[in-house]
Design a protein around this motif. Sequence first.
Motif, PDB file in Angstrom:
ATOM      1  N   GLY A 137      51.135 -36.012 -20.963  1.00 33.29           N
ATOM      2  CA  GLY A 137      50.617 -36.020 -22.013  1.00 33.29           C
ATOM      3  C   GLY A 137      49.051 -37.176 -22.094  1.00 33.29           C
ATOM      4  O   GLY A 137      48.627 -36.777 -20.620  1.00 33.29           O
ATOM      5  N   ARG A 182      56.934 -30.876 -22.230  1.00 31.24           N
ATOM      6  CA  ARG A 182      57.987 -31.740 -23.698  1.00 31.24           C
ATOM      7  C   ARG A 182      56.774 -32.370 -23.814  1.00 31.24           C
ATOM      8  O   ARG A 182      56.788 -33.051 -25.177  1.00 31.24           O
ATOM      9  CB  ARG A 182      57.455 -33.882 -22.585  1.00 31.24           C
ATOM     10  N   GLU A 207      57.383 -32.380 -27.268  1.00 37.68           N
ATOM     11  CA  GLU A 207      57.370 -33.173 -28.676  1.00 37.68           C
ATOM     12  C   GLU A 207      57.335 -34.567 -28.275  1.00 37.68           C
ATOM     13  O   GLU A 207      56.860 -34.951 -29.111  1.00 37.68           O
ATOM     14  CB  GLU A 207      59.337 -33.546 -29.033  1.00 37.68           C
ATOM     15  N   ASP A 208      57.880 -35.347 -27.440  1.00 35.29           N
ATOM     16  CA  ASP A 208      57.298 -36.194 -27.339  1.00 35.29           C
ATOM     17  C   ASP A 208      55.964 -36.881 -26.483  1.00 35.29           C
ATOM     18  O   ASP A 208      55.475 -37.598 -27.161  1.00 35.29           O
ATOM     19  CB  ASP A 208      57.998 -36.841 -25.137  1.00 35.29           C
ATOM     20  N   ASP A 233      53.978 -36.780 -29.731  1.00 37.99           N
ATOM     21  CA  ASP A 233      54.397 -38.396 -30.386  1.00 37.99           C
ATOM     22  C   ASP A 233      53.116 -39.301 -29.467  1.00 37.99           C
ATOM     23  O   ASP A 233      52.927 -40.239 -30.010  1.00 37.99           O
ATOM     24  CB  ASP A 233      55.909 -38.551 -30.269  1.00 37.99           C
ATOM     25  N   GLU A 234      53.181 -39.088 -28.410  1.00 31.28           N
ATOM     26  CA  GLU A 234      52.271 -40.386 -27.341  1.00 31.28           C
ATOM     27  C   GLU A 234      50.414 -39.984 -27.993  1.00 31.28           C
ATOM     28  O   GLU A 234      50.418 -40.762 -28.354  1.00 31.28           O
ATOM     29  CB  GLU A 234      52.697 -39.835 -26.415  1.00 31.28           C
TER      30      GLU A 234
END
Length: 310
Positions: free
Chosen positions: A105, A137, A139-140, A143-144
Amino acid sequence: MKRDDLRNIAIIAHVDHGKTTLVDAMLRQSGIFRANELVAERVMDSNDLERERGITILSKNTAVMYGDVKINIVDTPGHADFGGEVERVLNMVDGVLLLVDAFEGPMPQTKYVLRKALEQKLKPIVVINKIDRPDERVEDVADEVLELFIELEADDDQLDFPVVYAAARDGYAKLNMADEATDLKPLFDLLIKEIPAPEGDLDGPLQIMVTTLDYDDYVGRIAIGRIIRGRVFNGQNVLVLNGDLETRAKIGRLYGYQGLKRVEVKEAGLGDIIAVTGLDNVSIGQTIADTEHPEALPAINIDEPTLAMT
Ligand code: GDP
C-alpha cells in the motif's frame, strides 16, 4: 496546436514498488502494438534491454512507442530528493502514474511524491502493482490510496483518478481485477486517453525550459528540458535567459529519446523533451529562447528545498 502524437509522463512510487520493472515492461512492449490491433511484432528481450542499458547509463529518460504515439517517461529521483528535483521533473510532464504495491500500500515516498504531483495540478493514474502476489490486498490498498488523496486535499478532478491493476514483472495490466490480461495494452490505452497531449504554439518563438543538467566527457554539459513553444534545430543560435541577463549561445547537438537511448535529431518542437549540448553556462530553471523574441518562462515553482524521506 495539440501534439496528439506525444505524451510526457513520470512514474512516481515508493522504492521497490516496481517502477524499474514497469518501465522495462513498457519498453519490451514498445512499438509492438499497431493502431487497433493486438498483434505483438517484436518483444524486446532482457538481453536487448541489458545491451541498451550498458551503453546508456546516463540517459535519464525513456521513450516508448504505442502505435503512433511517443510516450516520454521522465525519470524521477529515487530515495533522495534535494532542492526540489521532484518538482522540476514534474514540471516536464502532463500526467503521472502513481505506482503502489498491492501488498504494502501507500508508503512515505508515495505520499511525498503524490503531494508534489497534486500541488502541480497533475491528475494521477493509480497503478496498483504486483497483483500476482499471494498476499495482495488490492481492495484495501485501493481504499488506502483514496484516503491518501483525501488527506492530501486532492481536488474533485484528481479524486476521480482511474485505477489500473498490474503485474509489471509479468508485463500485464487490466482495468478490472476480473479481466483476463496478457499485456500492457489496457494501461497504454488509458494513458493515451487520460494524459493530456502537449498543447501550445508550434510556430511561435522558441522557449525551452531547462529542468535537468547532465555531463558527458565527450560532449560536455548537456541541458535537458521541454520545448514549451516553437521549434529548435541543431546549430541554432539562441539566447539563454537568466532573469534579466541574456547570453548568446549556439546549440550544438540536439537529442531526442528513443527507448533507453538519446538519439541525435535535427529538429524538435513544442512538447518534445530534448537534450542539447553547446550551452556551457546554462543552468537549471533558465530559458533557452529565440534571439529575436526572447521571453523568459516563469521560474519553476519550488516552495521549499526538501530533505528526502529515508
Ligand atoms: P523500483 O525500486 O520501484 O524501481 O522497483 P523494482 O522495479 O526494482 O522492483 C522491486 C522488486 O519488486 C523487484 O524484486 C521486482 O522483481 C519486484 N516486482 C516488480 N514488479 C512486480 C510484480 O508485478 N509482481 C511481483 N510479485 N514482484 C514484482
